[in-house]
Design a protein around this motif. Structure first.
Motif, mmCIF file in Angstrom:
data_model
loop_
_atom_site.group_PDB
_atom_site.id
_atom_site.type_symbol
_atom_site.label_atom_id
_atom_site.label_comp_id
_atom_site.label_asym_id
_atom_site.label_seq_id
_atom_site.Cartn_x
_atom_site.Cartn_y
_atom_site.Cartn_z
ATOM 1 N N ARG A 56 13.781 -2.624 14.611
ATOM 2 C CA ARG A 56 15.147 -2.981 14.205
ATOM 3 C C ARG A 56 15.179 -4.344 13.522
ATOM 4 N N GLU A 57 14.401 -5.295 14.010
ATOM 5 C CA GLU A 57 14.364 -6.632 13.403
ATOM 6 C C GLU A 57 13.743 -6.581 12.015
ATOM 7 N N LYS A 58 12.738 -5.730 11.854
ATOM 8 C CA LYS A 58 12.137 -5.580 10.515
ATOM 9 C C LYS A 58 13.148 -4.963 9.553
ATOM 10 N N LEU A 59 13.850 -3.946 10.020
ATOM 11 C CA LEU A 59 14.866 -3.323 9.172
ATOM 12 C C LEU A 59 15.948 -4.313 8.761
ATOM 13 N N ALA A 60 16.307 -5.206 9.671
ATOM 14 C CA ALA A 60 17.370 -6.179 9.384
ATOM 15 C C ALA A 60 17.017 -7.089 8.217
ATOM 16 N N GLN A 61 15.727 -7.280 7.980
ATOM 17 C CA GLN A 61 15.299 -8.147 6.882
ATOM 18 C C GLN A 61 15.372 -7.459 5.520
ATOM 19 N N LEU A 62 15.653 -6.154 5.510
ATOM 20 C CA LEU A 62 15.610 -5.390 4.266
ATOM 21 C C LEU A 62 16.985 -5.182 3.641
ATOM 22 N N SER A 63 17.998 -5.838 4.180
ATOM 23 C CA SER A 63 19.316 -5.729 3.582
ATOM 24 C C SER A 63 20.122 -6.966 3.963
ATOM 25 N N GLY A 64 21.430 -6.921 3.746
ATOM 26 C CA GLY A 64 22.187 -8.151 3.954
ATOM 27 C C GLY A 64 23.662 -7.931 4.175
ATOM 28 N N TYR A 65 24.392 -9.001 3.958
ATOM 29 C CA TYR A 65 25.830 -9.052 4.182
ATOM 30 C C TYR A 65 26.503 -9.354 2.853
ATOM 31 N N PRO A 115 24.063 -5.101 -2.196
ATOM 32 C CA PRO A 115 24.306 -6.402 -1.583
ATOM 33 C C PRO A 115 24.459 -6.361 -0.072
ATOM 34 N N ARG A 116 24.543 -5.149 0.525
ATOM 35 C CA ARG A 116 24.787 -5.063 1.959
ATOM 36 C C ARG A 116 24.202 -3.763 2.492
ATOM 37 N N LEU A 117 24.201 -3.648 3.804
ATOM 38 C CA LEU A 117 23.713 -2.438 4.459
ATOM 39 C C LEU A 117 24.591 -1.241 4.114
ATOM 40 N N ARG A 118 23.972 -0.244 3.528
ATOM 41 C CA ARG A 118 24.617 1.055 3.348
ATOM 42 C C ARG A 118 23.605 2.137 3.727
ATOM 43 N N THR A 119 22.673 2.396 2.829
ATOM 44 C CA THR A 119 21.671 3.422 3.137
ATOM 45 C C THR A 119 20.572 2.900 4.059
ATOM 46 N N PHE A 120 20.313 1.568 4.040
ATOM 47 C CA PHE A 120 19.233 1.005 4.851
ATOM 48 C C PHE A 120 19.684 0.718 6.291
ATOM 49 N N SER A 121 20.838 1.244 6.694
ATOM 50 C CA SER A 121 21.311 1.073 8.073
ATOM 51 C C SER A 121 21.037 2.358 8.847
ATOM 52 N N GLU A 122 22.043 2.962 9.414
ATOM 53 C CA GLU A 122 21.823 4.160 10.224
ATOM 54 C C GLU A 122 21.227 5.329 9.445
ATOM 55 N N PRO A 123 21.601 5.550 8.174
ATOM 56 C CA PRO A 123 20.945 6.643 7.446
ATOM 57 C C PRO A 123 19.420 6.492 7.397
ATOM 58 N N LEU A 124 18.931 5.273 7.153
ATOM 59 C CA LEU A 124 17.483 5.064 7.132
ATOM 60 C C LEU A 124 16.899 5.186 8.544
ATOM 61 N N TRP A 125 17.617 4.649 9.529
ATOM 62 C CA TRP A 125 17.136 4.754 10.912
ATOM 63 C C TRP A 125 16.950 6.227 11.307
ATOM 64 N N ASN A 126 17.868 7.065 10.895
ATOM 65 C CA ASN A 126 17.753 8.491 11.196
ATOM 66 C C ASN A 126 16.548 9.110 10.503
ATOM 67 N N GLU A 127 16.252 8.653 9.283
ATOM 68 C CA GLU A 127 15.067 9.150 8.575
ATOM 69 C C GLU A 127 13.794 8.754 9.323
ATOM 70 N N GLN A 170 13.570 8.099 12.631
ATOM 71 C CA GLN A 170 13.520 8.830 13.895
ATOM 72 C C GLN A 170 13.119 10.289 13.703
ATOM 73 N N SER A 171 13.465 10.852 12.541
ATOM 74 C CA SER A 171 13.109 12.244 12.265
ATOM 75 C C SER A 171 11.673 12.393 11.782
ATOM 76 N N GLY A 172 11.011 11.257 11.495
ATOM 77 C CA GLY A 172 9.636 11.296 11.014
ATOM 78 C C GLY A 172 9.505 11.411 9.513
ATOM 79 N N ARG A 173 10.638 11.435 8.804
ATOM 80 C CA ARG A 173 10.563 11.542 7.339
ATOM 81 C C ARG A 173 10.181 10.221 6.681
ATOM 82 N N VAL A 174 10.389 9.097 7.364
ATOM 83 C CA VAL A 174 9.945 7.783 6.880
ATOM 84 C C VAL A 174 9.039 7.176 7.941
ATOM 85 N N SER A 175 7.857 6.771 7.530
ATOM 86 C CA SER A 175 6.887 6.182 8.453
ATOM 87 C C SER A 175 7.260 4.740 8.793
ATOM 88 N N GLU A 176 7.006 4.349 10.046
ATOM 89 C CA GLU A 176 7.210 2.945 10.418
ATOM 90 C C GLU A 176 6.294 2.026 9.619
#
Length: 725
Positions: A27-36, A322-334, A336-342
């Motif tokens: 989650r901390e790594k993901l937080a660095q990939l987008s913003g406010y 400029p902010r979290l849209r796809t890189f938030s829960e939509p990416l997290w779901n990808e 968790q489903s295994g479609r995106v590697s950690e």
């Protein structure tokens, strides 16, 4: 936490990055990939408020409202409205909170724009990027870049979404003013100078928009680009490649458009194969605002938001702005489903974090409000803006040596919609007062010789110039004056990002003013515009001044009266009619024998001054290493001092594939006193003569090359054919 390895400034950036990553959760790594996005609700609630109300609103936003417990990678444009001392207050408070309230205290990156000055209340505004390219002086431009970087850093901004590295090959595009013109060599030099200057001040640069963003049919912005690999490699990729190689920007922004069917923000060939595999880019790619989700919403190449995020990450784009849209829960779901590697997230976080160590962000101290107030838009910075404006102005016409005016005219009328208005162009900030900006009328009035009266005739941009009231005002001014100066052109209200032009001709109503003025008195036209304008009713003298920045009025007046001689040269072609577009000097041969000169009003590289120069005694020596060293004598044949810009062009006489009839390879600026001569040196290396053959291999083909030296792409004074092996 002060004793952990990533806090040790003696370690390498790679070692510190590895240590920090080993301590971070997913989650901390993901937080660095987008913003406010600071302005999400701000624009709707604050755009029409007073300056003080906007400042109060920004100060009221608490860091806790922006920064979650897992941290935050980026904040978009929070301090534009703020005077420098308040910008320091807000950014200090934000970074202090981030250090003390997140587990690792990773510095947040605050970004903004800086195409021709940092966007901000009270910052220095330089001429538009295209205008600065018209100076043909990358060294002076690097000085400008240092100032832009310095002012950004002092206000708490540590990333600029600049420079714009798209070529300006169709001036109908509203963003042509952000470019460095039509030529890849000239654009490469200016972009490299910008990145070097800004990043040396501790601010990350983001060359954009990668790639072919302004080349849609009709010059339309962000239209789908269907461009062959050959044209990509010959024209559009070289400026990015050279900038990456020579200046090493830490960030880069893909374009909104699709390229040969794939959106640039999800194009693996572009962002991984070429950018990292061939060009050696080591930084991180950020999306243009909302371009990741555009793959789903606009391009139709992603099934949903999560799929758009996956495609961008796997293609090689690390940050969603400029902010979290796809890189938030939509990416997290990808994930968790295994479609995106950690592993993909880990590598993206590595690329985003390493520059913060390399640039020293972890060691940055709190900013000094007093230093920011003293430095931002100080006299030294304003003088640099004035010098750049002087060098950017291009004299296109000067019948009967009307200019310089000197003290020959005692009554001067200054007429037109841009005469006493502030025209700074796009990516400058117009929501607050601009007392430090000098208009053309103000500059002329201040510079006029003693005993000369200057009278303004201001006309609103949208005024009905056919009206009797305006005709009477203009007629009275003409009858009164000895010489008339019309100040027209464009404004950012009619051409800018998202607003392209159907025609590049001067608006009809402004041509009417010229017709009225020229009937009786000498006429000088001053054009303020981000791009080029075709002027069909030729005045006696014509100055193309672009958007000349905050000191433009002073610089224009100095040139009009002769305190300074014009030295600017066109960084793009001015055709005779809009119908010729797109129209550039470095075209390839036509099967019908088309000649560039037939459609040219003013060629690439053209510009007049107040003296004349002779070229003679050309010598070309090809060294064993393959460098053609070009020497010639340049003489000031006029009666006043002046600056000439000799330009070196080449043509590959016999090649396996069609080659441009002319290509700019070198140039310099030479200052000469009346009657003075100098031996001038220019050069071109064999590596700069390489081509992409039929198999799309980059090779050097030995043979004959025409070496051409002149005052513009059409004004070739000396030439010689040489053998390059």
């Amino acid at each position: 936490m002060s004793d952990v390895p990533y806090r040790n400034a003696e370690l390498t950036a790679d070692a510190r990055t590895d240590d920090l990553l080993s301590r971070m959760t997913l989650r901390e790594k993901l937080a660095q990939l987008s913003g406010y996005m600071f302005f999400d609700t701000y624009w709707e609630t604050n755009f029409d408020r007073t300056e003080q109300e906007r400042i109060d609103y920004v100060r009221s936003v608490a860091p806790a409202d922006m920064i979650p417990k897992d941290g935050l990678g980026f904040i978009a444009t929070p301090v534009r409205d703020l005077p420098s001392h308040i910008a320091v207050e807000v950014t200090n408070r934000t970074q202090d909170y981030n250090r003390s309230h997140t587990r690792h205290g990773i510095p947040v990156i605050i970004h903004d724009e800086g195409v021709h000055g940092v966007i901000g209340n009270g910052t220095t505004v330089f001429p538009s990027a295209l205008g600065m390219a018209a100076a043909w002086n990358p060294e002076l431009f690097e000085d400008v870049a240092h100032v832009i970087g310095r002012e950004a850093k002092l206000r708490g901004i540590n990333q600029l979404l600049s420079p714009t590295l798209n070529l300006g090959r169709d001036p109908r595009n509203g963003r042509t003013e952000e470019t460095y013109g039509e030529d890849p060599h000239l654009a490469s030099l200016f972009a490299t100078a910008f990145v070097r200057g800004v990043q040396s001040e501790g601010v990350i640069c983001t060359p954009k928009h990668f790639v072919v963003n302004f080349e849609g049919d009709g010059g339309r912005d962000s239209e789908a680009a269907e461009v062959s690999e050959r044209i990509l490699r010959e024209l559009y990729l070289p400026p990015f490649e050279r900038c990456i190689r020579d200046a090493k920007p830490w960030s880069l922004m893909p374009a909104y458009n699709s390229l040969n069917g794939r959106p640039c923000s999800g194009n693996r060939w572009l962002l991984t194969d070429w950018l990292r595999g061939e060009a050696g880019f080591e930084g991180y790619a950020v999306s243009d605002y909302h371009s990741v989700i555009h793959q789903w919403e606009l391009h139709g190449t992603a099934r949903d938001m999560g799929d758009a995020a996956r495609q961008s990450l796997e293609a090689g784009l690390e940050v969603e702005l400029p902010r979290l849209r796809t890189f938030s829960e939509p990416l997290w779901n990808e994930i968790q489903s295994g479609r995106v590697s950690e592993d993909v997230i880990h590598e993206a976080a590595r690329r985003v974090l390493k520059p913060r160590f390399a640039m020293g962000f972890f060691e940055d101290k709190s900013l000094d409000a007093n230093e920011a107030e003293r430095t931002v838009n100080c006299n030294k910075h304003r003088e640099l803006a004035r010098e750049m404006a002087r060098q950017s102005i291009v004299l296109l016409r000067n019948e009967n040596h009307l200019l310089p005016l000197g003290n020959r005219f005692k009554r001067i009328a200054v007429v037109g919609p841009n005469a006493d208005s502030i025209e700074l162009g796009d990516y400058s900030w117009d929501l607050f007062t601009k007392e430090h900006v000098v208009t053309v009328y103000e500059g002329i009035k201040a510079a006029a010789p003693i005993g000369t009266e200057v009278r303004p005739v201001s006309i609103e941009e949208d005024a009905d110039l056919e009206s009797e009231d305006i005709r009477i005002k203009v007629k009275e001014a003409i009858e009164w004056c000895d010489v008339c100066i019309t100040v027209g052109g464009l404004s950012h209200r009619v051409t800018r990002e998202g607003v392209d032009r159907r025609s590049i001709a001067l608006p009809d109503e402004q041509e009417l003013i010229q017709v009225l003025c020229k009937k009786e008195k000498p006429l000088i036209t001053v054009l303020l515009s981000g791009s080029i304008v075709i002027n069909r009713h030729h005045p006696d003298a014509l100055l193309n001044c672009w958007y000349p920045g905050e000191e433009g009025g002073t610089a224009i007046a100095e040139i009009l009266f002769g305190a300074v001689a014009p030295t600017g040269r066109l960084p793009l072609t001015i055709p005779k009619e809009t119908g010729y577009l797109p129209f550039c000097y470095n075209h390839k041969p036509s099967g019908r024998g088309f000649k560039y000169a037939t459609g040219v009003e003013h060629p690439f590289g053209y510009g007049m001054t107040y003296t004349a120069f002779d070229y003679s005694d050309l010598k070309v020596n090809v060294s064993a290493s393959g460098t053609a060293k070009v020497l010639f004598t340049l003489t000031n044949a006029g009666g006043v001092a002046g600056v000439e810009v000799p330009q070196l062009y080449i043509h590959d006489v016999l090649a396996s594939v069609a080659r441009p009839l002319k290509e700019l390879k070198d140039f310099t600026r030479v200052t000469l006193q009346p009657g003075e001569s100098k031996r001038v040196k220019l050069a071109v290396k064999a590596e700069n003569l390489m081509l992409w053959n039929e198999r799309m291999e980059r090779v050097f083909e030995p043979g004959d090359f025409d070496i051409m030296v002149g005052a513009s792409s059409e004004d070739i004074r000396l030439s010689k054919r040489v053998v390059m092996n």
